[in-house]
Design a protein around this motif. Structure first.
Motif, PDB file in Angstrom:
ATOM      1  N   LYS A 158     -16.062 -56.991  25.878  1.00  0.00           N
ATOM      2  CA  LYS A 158     -16.893 -55.806  26.073  1.00  0.00           C
ATOM      3  C   LYS A 158     -18.312 -56.212  26.460  1.00  0.00           C
ATOM      4  N   ARG A 159     -18.925 -55.425  27.323  1.00  0.00           N
ATOM      5  CA  ARG A 159     -20.290 -55.715  27.741  1.00  0.00           C
ATOM      6  C   ARG A 159     -21.286 -55.421  26.622  1.00  0.00           C
ATOM      7  N   ARG A 160     -21.081 -54.324  25.913  1.00  0.00           N
ATOM      8  CA  ARG A 160     -22.011 -53.954  24.837  1.00  0.00           C
ATOM      9  C   ARG A 160     -21.777 -54.836  23.618  1.00  0.00           C
ATOM     10  N   ARG A 161     -22.876 -55.399  23.120  1.00  0.00           N
ATOM     11  CA  ARG A 161     -22.789 -56.271  21.946  1.00  0.00           C
ATOM     12  C   ARG A 161     -22.098 -55.575  20.779  1.00  0.00           C
ATOM     13  N   GLN A 162     -22.407 -54.293  20.583  1.00  0.00           N
ATOM     14  CA  GLN A 162     -21.858 -53.553  19.444  1.00  0.00           C
ATOM     15  C   GLN A 162     -20.343 -53.390  19.514  1.00  0.00           C
ATOM     16  N   ASP A 163     -19.794 -53.503  20.725  1.00  0.00           N
ATOM     17  CA  ASP A 163     -18.359 -53.284  20.904  1.00  0.00           C
ATOM     18  C   ASP A 163     -17.529 -54.568  20.844  1.00  0.00           C
ATOM     19  N   ARG A 164     -18.187 -55.714  20.786  1.00  0.00           N
ATOM     20  CA  ARG A 164     -17.456 -56.980  20.804  1.00  0.00           C
ATOM     21  C   ARG A 164     -16.891 -57.324  19.429  1.00  0.00           C
ATOM     22  N   ASN A 165     -15.834 -58.127  19.444  1.00  0.00           N
ATOM     23  CA  ASN A 165     -15.319 -58.676  18.194  1.00  0.00           C
ATOM     24  C   ASN A 165     -16.317 -59.688  17.656  1.00  0.00           C
ATOM     25  N   LYS A 166     -16.392 -59.821  16.342  1.00  0.00           N
ATOM     26  CA  LYS A 166     -17.327 -60.767  15.735  1.00  0.00           C
ATOM     27  C   LYS A 166     -16.908 -62.205  16.055  1.00  0.00           C
ATOM     28  N   ILE A 167     -17.890 -63.022  16.402  1.00  0.00           N
ATOM     29  CA  ILE A 167     -17.653 -64.440  16.670  1.00  0.00           C
ATOM     30  C   ILE A 167     -18.540 -65.257  15.740  1.00  0.00           C
ATOM     31  N   TYR A 168     -18.019 -66.365  15.245  1.00  0.00           N
ATOM     32  CA  TYR A 168     -18.764 -67.210  14.309  1.00  0.00           C
ATOM     33  C   TYR A 168     -18.810 -68.649  14.819  1.00  0.00           C
ATOM     34  N   TYR A 169     -19.860 -69.369  14.412  1.00  0.00           N
ATOM     35  CA  TYR A 169     -19.941 -70.783  14.716  1.00  0.00           C
ATOM     36  C   TYR A 169     -20.215 -71.573  13.440  1.00  0.00           C
ATOM     37  N   GLU A 170     -19.723 -72.791  13.415  1.00  0.00           N
ATOM     38  CA  GLU A 170     -19.931 -73.670  12.267  1.00  0.00           C
ATOM     39  C   GLU A 170     -21.383 -74.120  12.212  1.00  0.00           C
ATOM     40  N   CYS A 171     -21.949 -74.139  11.030  1.00  0.00           N
ATOM     41  CA  CYS A 171     -23.314 -74.661  10.852  1.00  0.00           C
ATOM     42  C   CYS A 171     -23.341 -75.588   9.641  1.00  0.00           C
ATOM     43  N   GLY A 172     -24.263 -76.535   9.650  1.00  0.00           N
ATOM     44  CA  GLY A 172     -24.225 -77.613   8.661  1.00  0.00           C
ATOM     45  C   GLY A 172     -25.052 -77.408   7.417  1.00  0.00           C
ATOM     46  N   VAL A 173     -25.139 -76.180   6.925  1.00  0.00           N
ATOM     47  CA  VAL A 173     -25.942 -75.932   5.721  1.00  0.00           C
ATOM     48  C   VAL A 173     -25.412 -76.751   4.547  1.00  0.00           C
ATOM     49  N   VAL A 174     -24.103 -76.688   4.326  1.00  0.00           N
ATOM     50  CA  VAL A 174     -23.474 -77.492   3.268  1.00  0.00           C
ATOM     51  C   VAL A 174     -21.973 -77.570   3.523  1.00  0.00           C
ATOM     52  N   TYR A 175     -21.398 -78.696   3.123  1.00  0.00           N
ATOM     53  CA  TYR A 175     -19.954 -78.869   3.106  1.00  0.00           C
ATOM     54  C   TYR A 175     -19.594 -79.309   1.690  1.00  0.00           C
ATOM     55  N   CYS A 176     -18.697 -78.577   1.042  1.00  0.00           N
ATOM     56  CA  CYS A 176     -18.289 -78.908  -0.323  1.00  0.00           C
ATOM     57  C   CYS A 176     -16.860 -79.441  -0.318  1.00  0.00           C
ATOM     58  N   LEU A 177     -16.658 -80.565  -0.988  1.00  0.00           N
ATOM     59  CA  LEU A 177     -15.349 -81.228  -0.989  1.00  0.00           C
ATOM     60  C   LEU A 177     -14.972 -81.707  -2.385  1.00  0.00           C
ATOM     61  N   ARG A 178     -13.674 -81.804  -2.618  1.00  0.00           N
ATOM     62  CA  ARG A 178     -13.180 -82.504  -3.804  1.00  0.00           C
ATOM     63  C   ARG A 178     -12.962 -83.961  -3.419  1.00  0.00           C
ATOM     64  N   LEU A 179     -13.481 -84.855  -4.209  1.00  0.00           N
ATOM     65  CA  LEU A 179     -13.408 -86.277  -3.851  1.00  0.00           C
ATOM     66  C   LEU A 179     -11.969 -86.745  -3.676  1.00  0.00           C
ATOM     67  N   GLU A 180     -11.099 -86.406  -4.606  1.00  0.00           N
ATOM     68  CA  GLU A 180      -9.718 -86.904  -4.536  1.00  0.00           C
ATOM     69  C   GLU A 180      -8.999 -86.392  -3.296  1.00  0.00           C
ATOM     70  N   GLU A 181      -9.260 -85.134  -2.920  1.00  0.00           N
ATOM     71  CA  GLU A 181      -8.634 -84.580  -1.719  1.00  0.00           C
ATOM     72  C   GLU A 181      -9.175 -85.263  -0.465  1.00  0.00           C
ATOM     73  N   PHE A 182     -10.487 -85.515  -0.474  1.00  0.00           N
ATOM     74  CA  PHE A 182     -11.090 -86.182   0.686  1.00  0.00           C
ATOM     75  C   PHE A 182     -10.528 -87.592   0.847  1.00  0.00           C
ATOM     76  N   LYS A 183     -10.339 -88.298  -0.243  1.00  0.00           N
ATOM     77  CA  LYS A 183      -9.810 -89.656  -0.177  1.00  0.00           C
ATOM     78  C   LYS A 183      -8.398 -89.674   0.420  1.00  0.00           C
ATOM     79  N   LYS A 184      -7.667 -88.596   0.245  1.00  0.00           N
ATOM     80  CA  LYS A 184      -6.311 -88.510   0.793  1.00  0.00           C
ATOM     81  C   LYS A 184      -6.333 -88.181   2.290  1.00  0.00           C
TER      82      LYS A 184
END
Length: 222
Positions: A158-184
């Motif tokens: 859609k041309r009008r901003r209000q009519d478009r579907n929402k789009i998101y982008y990744e940003c690096g504010v914080v990433y939270c992880l479990r250590l054991e899962e990350f090690k795997k």
């Protein structure tokens, strides 16, 4: 008991977009210092580790009495992934066995908020998502340019901003992880990672000189 929380701050010596980006000063303070000071204010964090190939950043970390791990050259190239730096840090941090959760805080996000980090950590603790990270909504129309013709990425956009579907982008504010899962899995995100939305100001990620100019203007308005 391995229930400690580690704040991990990766800070390479150089970058393509902005020379010596992580020690470039914003409001009188190097970006890496801003992130270290932020991490020190998080009362729920047990350990803070800076990993870098820069001796200048090492001095900043030591002056602030923060653990520092010297990153080898082969993990400090433009192609190096933050996952490799985190793996190396965990292998060389003597208290890693006590850690349960990891907070990845990149120096290029100077406007992060304590409540955002706390919220993301709480989400990770309460849910079964592999990790939690931040995203921001945008109202821009994205596309490709072919032979000077703009082609929207999404058909029938859609041309009008209000009519478009929402789009998101990744940003690096914080990433939270479990250590054991990350090690795997040895990766920051997977298909079950939870995307927590932040506002446009908090999402600012300094990777170009123009980003720096915007950040400086925002600091003046505070």
């Amino acid at each position: 008991m391995n229930n400690k929380i580690l704040a991990f701050i990766p800070a390479r010596a150089n970058s393509k977009g902005v020379k010596n980006k992580n020690i470039k000063k914003l409001n009188g303070e190097p970006l890496v210092s801003i992130t270290i000071d932020f991490a020190k204010k998080l009362e729920f964090v047990d350990y803070i580790v800076v990993c870098s190939d820069s001796l200048k950043i090492k001095k900043i970390a030591k002056d602030k009495k923060i653990d520092f791990i010297l990153r080898p050259d082969n993990l400090s190239t433009d192609e190096s992934k933050v996952e490799s730096s985190l793996i190396y840090t965990l292998q060389n941090f003597t208290k890693a066995d006590l850690v349960e959760y990891i907070l990845l805080l990149e120096p290029t996000s100077p406007f992060r908020k304590k409540k955002t980090v706390k919220k993301c950590l709480d989400i990770l603790k309460k849910n079964k998502n592999y990790s939690v990270f931040t995203v921001c909504q945008t109202n821009k129309m994205f596309g490709q340019k072919k032979k000077d013709i703009f082609i929207p990425l999404f058909k029938n956009e859609k041309r009008r901003r209000q009519d478009r579907n929402k789009i998101y982008y990744e940003c690096g504010v914080v990433y939270c992880l479990r250590l054991e899962e990350f090690k795997k899995k040895k990766k920051i995100l997977d298909t079950s990672s939870y995307a927590h939305e932040v506002d446009e100001i908090e999402s600012i990620d300094i990777n170009t000189n123009n980003d720096f100019k915007i950040a400086k203007l925002l600091c003046k308005k505070k």
